[in-house]
Write a protein that holds these residues in place. Structure first.
Motif, PDB file in Angstrom:
ATOM      1  N   ASP A   1      11.454  -9.965   5.725  1.00 57.68           N
ATOM      2  CA  ASP A   1      12.125  -8.904   4.968  1.00 57.68           C
ATOM      3  C   ASP A   1      11.612  -8.944   3.538  1.00 57.68           C
ATOM      4  O   ASP A   1      11.536  -9.991   2.920  1.00 57.68           O
ATOM      5  N   LEU A   2      11.202  -7.776   3.038  1.00 59.24           N
ATOM      6  CA  LEU A   2      10.606  -7.658   1.707  1.00 59.24           C
ATOM      7  C   LEU A   2      11.361  -6.600   0.910  1.00 59.24           C
ATOM      8  O   LEU A   2      11.810  -5.601   1.465  1.00 59.24           O
ATOM      9  N   TYR A   3      11.472  -6.841  -0.399  1.00 59.56           N
ATOM     10  CA  TYR A   3      12.188  -5.913  -1.268  1.00 59.56           C
ATOM     11  C   TYR A   3      11.439  -5.757  -2.587  1.00 59.56           C
ATOM     12  O   TYR A   3      10.864  -6.721  -3.093  1.00 59.56           O
TER      13      TYR A   3
ATOM     14  N   GLN B   1       0.821  -1.212   0.000  1.00 61.23           N
ATOM     15  CA  GLN B   1       0.000   0.000   0.000  1.00 61.23           C
ATOM     16  C   GLN B   1       0.856   1.263   0.000  1.00 61.23           C
ATOM     17  O   GLN B   1       0.502   2.259  -0.642  1.00 61.23           O
ATOM     18  N   THR B   2       1.961   1.248   0.697  1.00 56.34           N
ATOM     19  CA  THR B   2       2.817   2.434   0.779  1.00 56.34           C
ATOM     20  C   THR B   2       3.884   2.454  -0.309  1.00 56.34           C
ATOM     21  O   THR B   2       4.657   3.418  -0.393  1.00 56.34           O
ATOM     22  N   GLU B   3       3.936   1.382  -1.119  1.00 50.81           N
ATOM     23  CA  GLU B   3       4.925   1.273  -2.205  1.00 50.81           C
ATOM     24  C   GLU B   3       6.339   1.512  -1.681  1.00 50.81           C
ATOM     25  O   GLU B   3       7.138   2.250  -2.263  1.00 50.81           O
ATOM     26  N   SER B   4       6.628   0.882  -0.564  1.00 53.08           N
ATOM     27  CA  SER B   4       7.948   1.024   0.049  1.00 53.08           C
ATOM     28  C   SER B   4       9.003   0.298  -0.781  1.00 53.08           C
ATOM     29  O   SER B   4       8.703  -0.623  -1.548  1.00 53.08           O
ATOM     30  N   GLU B   5      10.232   0.725  -0.597  1.00 58.23           N
ATOM     31  CA  GLU B   5      11.344   0.088  -1.305  1.00 58.23           C
ATOM     32  C   GLU B   5      11.756  -1.213  -0.629  1.00 58.23           C
ATOM     33  O   GLU B   5      12.185  -2.169  -1.278  1.00 58.23           O
ATOM     34  N   ALA B   6      11.626  -1.264   0.694  1.00 60.08           N
ATOM     35  CA  ALA B   6      11.947  -2.466   1.460  1.00 60.08           C
ATOM     36  C   ALA B   6      11.197  -2.397   2.783  1.00 60.08           C
ATOM     37  O   ALA B   6      10.730  -1.326   3.195  1.00 60.08           O
ATOM     38  N   ALA B   7      11.079  -3.541   3.435  1.00 54.69           N
ATOM     39  CA  ALA B   7      10.428  -3.589   4.749  1.00 54.69           C
ATOM     40  C   ALA B   7      11.097  -4.669   5.582  1.00 54.69           C
ATOM     41  O   ALA B   7      11.445  -5.744   5.073  1.00 54.69           O
ATOM     42  N   TYR B   8      11.282  -4.365   6.875  1.00 52.67           N
ATOM     43  CA  TYR B   8      11.873  -5.315   7.808  1.00 52.67           C
ATOM     44  C   TYR B   8      10.929  -5.463   8.995  1.00 52.67           C
ATOM     45  O   TYR B   8      10.339  -4.484   9.458  1.00 52.67           O
ATOM     46  N   ALA B   9      10.843  -6.680   9.520  1.00 56.34           N
ATOM     47  CA  ALA B   9      10.024  -6.908  10.710  1.00 56.34           C
ATOM     48  C   ALA B   9      10.605  -8.084  11.480  1.00 56.34           C
ATOM     49  O   ALA B   9      11.033  -9.080  10.884  1.00 56.34           O
ATOM     50  N   VAL B  10      10.610  -7.951  12.796  1.00 57.52           N
ATOM     51  CA  VAL B  10      11.077  -9.040  13.652  1.00 57.52           C
ATOM     52  C   VAL B  10      10.238  -9.046  14.920  1.00 57.52           C
ATOM     53  O   VAL B  10       9.912  -7.988  15.470  1.00 57.52           O
ATOM     54  N   ALA B  11       9.855 -10.236  15.353  1.00 58.48           N
ATOM     55  CA  ALA B  11       9.156 -10.416  16.625  1.00 58.48           C
ATOM     56  C   ALA B  11      10.048 -11.260  17.526  1.00 58.48           C
ATOM     57  O   ALA B  11      10.551 -12.308  17.108  1.00 58.48           O
TER      58      ALA B  11
ATOM     59  N   LYS C   1      14.649  -7.505  -6.084  1.00 58.20           N
ATOM     60  CA  LYS C   1      15.200  -8.692  -5.447  1.00 58.20           C
ATOM     61  C   LYS C   1      16.522  -9.063  -6.098  1.00 58.20           C
ATOM     62  O   LYS C   1      16.606  -9.257  -7.292  1.00 58.20           O
ATOM     63  N   GLY C   2      17.557  -9.128  -5.282  1.00 60.18           N
ATOM     64  CA  GLY C   2      18.864  -9.560  -5.759  1.00 60.18           C
ATOM     65  C   GLY C   2      19.194 -10.922  -5.197  1.00 60.18           C
ATOM     66  O   GLY C   2      18.354 -11.810  -5.146  1.00 60.18           O
ATOM     67  N   SER C   3      20.424 -11.092  -4.755  1.00 60.58           N
ATOM     68  CA  SER C   3      20.820 -12.353  -4.143  1.00 60.58           C
ATOM     69  C   SER C   3      20.106 -12.510  -2.806  1.00 60.58           C
ATOM     70  O   SER C   3      19.765 -11.528  -2.134  1.00 60.58           O
ATOM     71  N   LEU C   4      19.883 -13.751  -2.424  1.00 59.42           N
ATOM     72  CA  LEU C   4      19.149 -14.028  -1.193  1.00 59.42           C
ATOM     73  C   LEU C   4      19.934 -13.514   0.016  1.00 59.42           C
ATOM     74  O   LEU C   4      21.122 -13.759   0.156  1.00 59.42           O
ATOM     75  N   ARG C   5      19.239 -12.781   0.875  1.00 61.81           N
ATOM     76  CA  ARG C   5      19.831 -12.285   2.109  1.00 61.81           C
ATOM     77  C   ARG C   5      18.696 -12.097   3.109  1.00 61.81           C
ATOM     78  O   ARG C   5      17.514 -12.198   2.769  1.00 61.81           O
ATOM     79  N   ASN C   6      19.039 -11.851   4.345  1.00 60.96           N
ATOM     80  CA  ASN C   6      18.048 -11.561   5.368  1.00 60.96           C
ATOM     81  C   ASN C   6      18.330 -10.174   5.905  1.00 60.96           C
ATOM     82  O   ASN C   6      19.281  -9.960   6.661  1.00 60.96           O
ATOM     83  N   GLY C   7      17.511  -9.199   5.487  1.00 66.01           N
ATOM     84  CA  GLY C   7      17.748  -7.803   5.836  1.00 66.01           C
ATOM     85  C   GLY C   7      17.660  -7.528   7.317  1.00 66.01           C
ATOM     86  O   GLY C   7      18.327  -6.620   7.817  1.00 66.01           O
ATOM     87  N   VAL C   8      16.849  -8.290   8.047  1.00 67.85           N
ATOM     88  CA  VAL C   8      16.727  -8.071   9.485  1.00 67.85           C
ATOM     89  C   VAL C   8      18.062  -8.326  10.176  1.00 67.85           C
ATOM     90  O   VAL C   8      18.417  -7.665  11.154  1.00 67.85           O
ATOM     91  N   LEU C   9      18.820  -9.280   9.672  1.00 69.20           N
ATOM     92  CA  LEU C   9      20.073  -9.674  10.296  1.00 69.20           C
ATOM     93  C   LEU C   9      21.299  -9.125   9.570  1.00 69.20           C
ATOM     94  O   LEU C   9      22.393  -9.132  10.136  1.00 69.20           O
ATOM     95  N   GLN C  10      21.125  -8.647   8.323  1.00 68.85           N
ATOM     96  CA  GLN C  10      22.285  -8.324   7.507  1.00 68.85           C
ATOM     97  C   GLN C  10      22.273  -6.922   6.901  1.00 68.85           C
ATOM     98  O   GLN C  10      23.243  -6.548   6.248  1.00 68.85           O
ATOM     99  N   ASP C  11      21.204  -6.151   7.063  1.00 70.70           N
ATOM    100  CA  ASP C  11      21.171  -4.781   6.542  1.00 70.70           C
ATOM    101  C   ASP C  11      21.349  -3.789   7.693  1.00 70.70           C
ATOM    102  O   ASP C  11      20.873  -4.020   8.807  1.00 70.70           O
TER     103      ASP C  11
END
Length: 751
Positions: free
Chosen positions: A340-342, A317-327, A345-355
């Motif tokens: 993590d959403l992008y 809805q917000t047309e974001s470039e990326a999104a991260y969420a962690v519980a 999409k490039g190579s597989l990564r986990n943005g919560v832990l690696q961005d």
């Protein structure tokens, strides 16, 4: 006369020849002794004895008849060849025994390498997230198949199957050269499923072919449940290089725990007949655990699904470039869900832990807790922020809203997310103390999460700070964090003050459900004291109730949290003028937090008004939606407000007077129906929990009306109904509630 003269000459030559043979044998014996050739010494000695015996007997040949002489000669020839055979047998038996036993072993023994299957991966509740399905490679032994008409007929029928994509004539033509080179393996088809395997097996059975000529080699295929939902956590398999025979974990949990998941290989050996068929044996086959171990994650599939659905909805809805969420569970560091959403999409990564990102205003909760812990400020301390601007080192800091002016308390600094107020709070720290708390909260080190590729923080060491470093970090600029770092630090703020190592894997089990390894909560250090943490929970609850986080409210359920709207750094220096990181980090229940949820949206609502890019507008509503669903799915009861607690205290008194049926439901004999007006539905459920009374709720909001009405005796009542409304207001003071409910009905006899 001439014949008589010739005889001595002939005997002389014969004797010389005999002497020469004996001398040669003696020389051979000496040579073997000198060279220590044991087997040749035995042969030379045997032949020496043979010739001595033969020459000795020849002196008596004249006493034998013609027939006897011929018989003696024949026996000597037979004895000579027998002696040769004995020598050869001795040579084979002793000298070449290992060579020939090896040949026999190669002809009669067979072996194969048995590979255990890779372990499976489950969520915390036992849902299978990564598992194996059986596949088969179809192969043959060219050395046994070439020239066998039965095998060729079977091959032609196999090639007629629609799922076998092999050029028949080319394949058959290649068999001859392979057979001549004694090749034992030729692949026919790869990755057949069970149905295809059965079709081929029927053909082999019709032609009565053994397993050695055309056979199946079992392989496995890794299957991932809801790959898009879990892959950035679980990872994937791949080959380390072109020479690797087996796939290994290349990313995620598959890589971190590859040593546990990987199946072991053992070699099985057995005896075969001339057709390479296995010979049954009475010898027991040693059983070993060769399958890989199973992994149980801390991930909860219910929470993961809720988090993904709500974040993805807002992401789109917000047309974001990326999104991260962690519980996370702040009491232990257990990671309950990761998303993590992008867009790209490039190579597989986990943005919560690696961005890494600049956290923005959610970082203010960390700095405020440090200030409270050092007793540099108190919640009611006042700060004059003037017209909402401050100038430090030729750098102007402004508030995000023009309405924030004048004198505000520390509570309001946090609740209203005042940038200038946080600068004033930050200035109460010395550089050393400020830097010490950054280190204590873990911003200068990796979190230690059990996931490959966690980035090393790149924040400036204290010695490299300039005059603006502490100023900017006070409100969340000039410092970069990974989302997991931020969630871990915030957990320490609200859990009582202890920083835990986050982790993704709960335990490792073998195929018999024996726990091989269990990860337990690992507190790294205490950061703030428990009183400071309790104060911060109250201040963060106020932020949701009256501050910038009002869109994170959950009706009838107290939650706390902090909004964040951080500017995004430009690669050319400075910050992008119209792009922001909208975030919210929250927790619930307030008094004893069980969940911490961090939400970040990168560059949301581009091209729209700035108010639509704030964390309070973008991320806070997502937190509310997630919290509502979690409260329902996990049946979380709200913390008891004073009014609810007073009602339950009256229930307890009534129960003590009337007695409790320990074998079943509590029997309410003297209770009157309390006035539920103004309570939330969760509070109503909490009051009648375990009372044996069914509660039916209509509408949304707070209680507007109820049935039975207040003061009605509850004895015999099995169901109550309440109607909710958003407009109802509770005008009854809490302190008067006890008087209203204190009149208990007269005791009634139980029939």
């Amino acid at each position: 006369m001439e014949n008589n003269r010739a005889l001595p000459s002939g005997n002389l030559l014969l004797n010389i020849l005999k002497a020469l043979v004996v001398a040669l044998n003696i020389g051979a014996v000496g040579f073997c002794i000198l060279r220590k050739e044991r087997f040749l010494l035995i042969y030379a000695t045997l032949f020496l004895l043979f010739f001595l015996f033969a020459f000795h007997k020849s002196a008596y040949e004249r006493e034998f008849s013609f027939f006897g002489s011929r018989a003696l000669l024949s026996s000597r020839i037979v004895l000579f060849f027998f002696l040769l055979a004995v020598c050869r047998l001795i040579h084979i038996q002793f000298k070449n025994s290992l060579t020939y036993s090896g040949i026999i072993k190669r002809q009669s023994d067979a072996r194969y390498d048995q590979k255990g299957v890779r372990g499976e991966i489950f969520d915390i509740g036992g849902k299978n997230l990564a598992y194996n399905i059986a596949n088969y490679d179809l192969a043959m032994d060219p050395s046994l198949a070439w020239g066998n008409e039965t095998v060729e007929k079977a091959l032609r029928e196999i090639f007629d199957l629609e799922f076998i994509s092999v050029d028949r004539e080319e394949f058959l033509a290649s068999l001859e050269s392979l057979a001549r080179n004694n090749r034992k393996y030729k692949l026919i088809a790869r990755s057949l499923d069970e149905k295809q395997r059965e079709a081929v097996s029927r053909i082999l059975k019709e032609h009565n072919l053994g397993k050695n000529q055309i056979y199946f080699r079992e392989t496995g295929e890794r299957v991932y449940y809801k790959k898009d939902l879990y892959q950035s956590v679980i990872g994937y398999l791949g080959y380390a290089d072109d020479l690797s025979p087996d796939k290994t974990g290349r990313f995620g949990v598959e890589r971190t725990y590859d040593a546990y998941l990987q199946g072991k290989s053992i070699r099985r050996e057995f005896q075969v007949d001339e057709n390479r068929r296995k010979i049954p044996s009475m010898a027991p086959e040693m059983q070993k655990q060769i399958n890989g171990k199973n992994i149980y994650l801390t991930i909860d599939s219910d929470i993961q699904t809720i988090l993904r659905e709500e974040v993805e909805k807002q992401f789109q809805q917000t047309e974001s470039e990326a999104a991260y969420a962690v519980a996370m569970d702040p009491r232990s560091g257990r990671i309950l869900a990761l998303v993590d959403l992008y867009v790209v999409k490039g190579s597989l990564r986990n943005g919560v832990l690696q961005d890494q990102v600049e956290p923005g205003s959610i970082f203010k909760s960390v700095i405020m807790s440090a200030a409270l812990n050092e007793k540099l400020v108190r919640p009611q301390d006042k700060f004059d922020i003037g017209n909402g601007t401050l100038t430090r080192v030729d750098h102007t800091i402004r508030e995000t809203t023009k309405t924030l002016r004048g004198v505000i308390t520390a509570e309001e600094v946090l609740a209203r997310s005042s940038n200038t107020g946080m600068v004033l709070v930050g200035e109460k720290f010395s550089r050393e103390t400020f830097g010490d708390y950054l280190q204590k909260f873990g911003f200068y080190e990796r979190t230690g999460v059990d996931f490959p590729g966690e980035l090393q923080p790149v924040n400036l060491p204290l010695k490299n700070w300039n005059l603006l470093t502490k100023v900017n970090m006070s409100f969340g600029q000039g410092i970069v964090v990974t989302p997991i770092q931020m969630a871990t630090a915030f957990s320490a703020v609200v859990n009582g003050g202890v920083l835990y190592r986050p982790y993704l894997v709960d335990r490792v089990e073998d195929e018999n459900r024996v726990v091989i390894r269990r990860n337990v909560p690992r507190p790294r250090r205490r950061v703030i004291n428990s009183d400071t943490s309790a104060t911060m929970r109250s201040m963060l609850e106020l932020t949701v109730q009256k501050g910038t986080g009002t869109r994170a409210k959950v009706d009838g359920f107290p939650v706390g949290g902090k909004t964040g709207t951080g500017q995004i750094a430009s690669r050319k220096g400075g910050y992008l003028p119209d792009d922001y990181l909208a975030s919210f980090i929250g927790f619930f229940p307030v008094d004893q937090p069980r969940y911490v949820i961090l939400l970040m949206f990168v560059k949301p609502n581009r091209g729209k008004r700035i108010e639509e890019k704030y964390g309070g507008a973008v991320a806070a509503p997502v937190f509310a939606a997630i919290a509502k669903r979690l409260i329902k799915v996990k049946s979380i009861l709200p913390e008891e407000s004073p009014r609810v607690q007073e009602i339950k205290n009256i229930e307890q008194v009534a129960a003590e007077i009337s007695g409790v049926n320990r074998a079943g439901r509590r029997r309410i004999e003297r209770m009157k129906m309390p006035d539920l007006t103004g309570l939330s539905p969760q509070e109503v459920i909490n009051i009648f929990f375990d009372q044996g009374i069914e509660v039916k709720i209509e509408g949304t909001g707070l209680v507007e009306s109820q049935s039975p009405p207040p003061d009605t005796a509850l004895y015999g009542v099995g169901e109550i109904k309440v109607r909710l409304s958003h407009e109802i207001k509770l005008d009854i003071p809490v302190e008067n509630l006890g008087n209203i409910l204190s009149d208990l009905a007269e005791p009634k006899k139980v029939p």
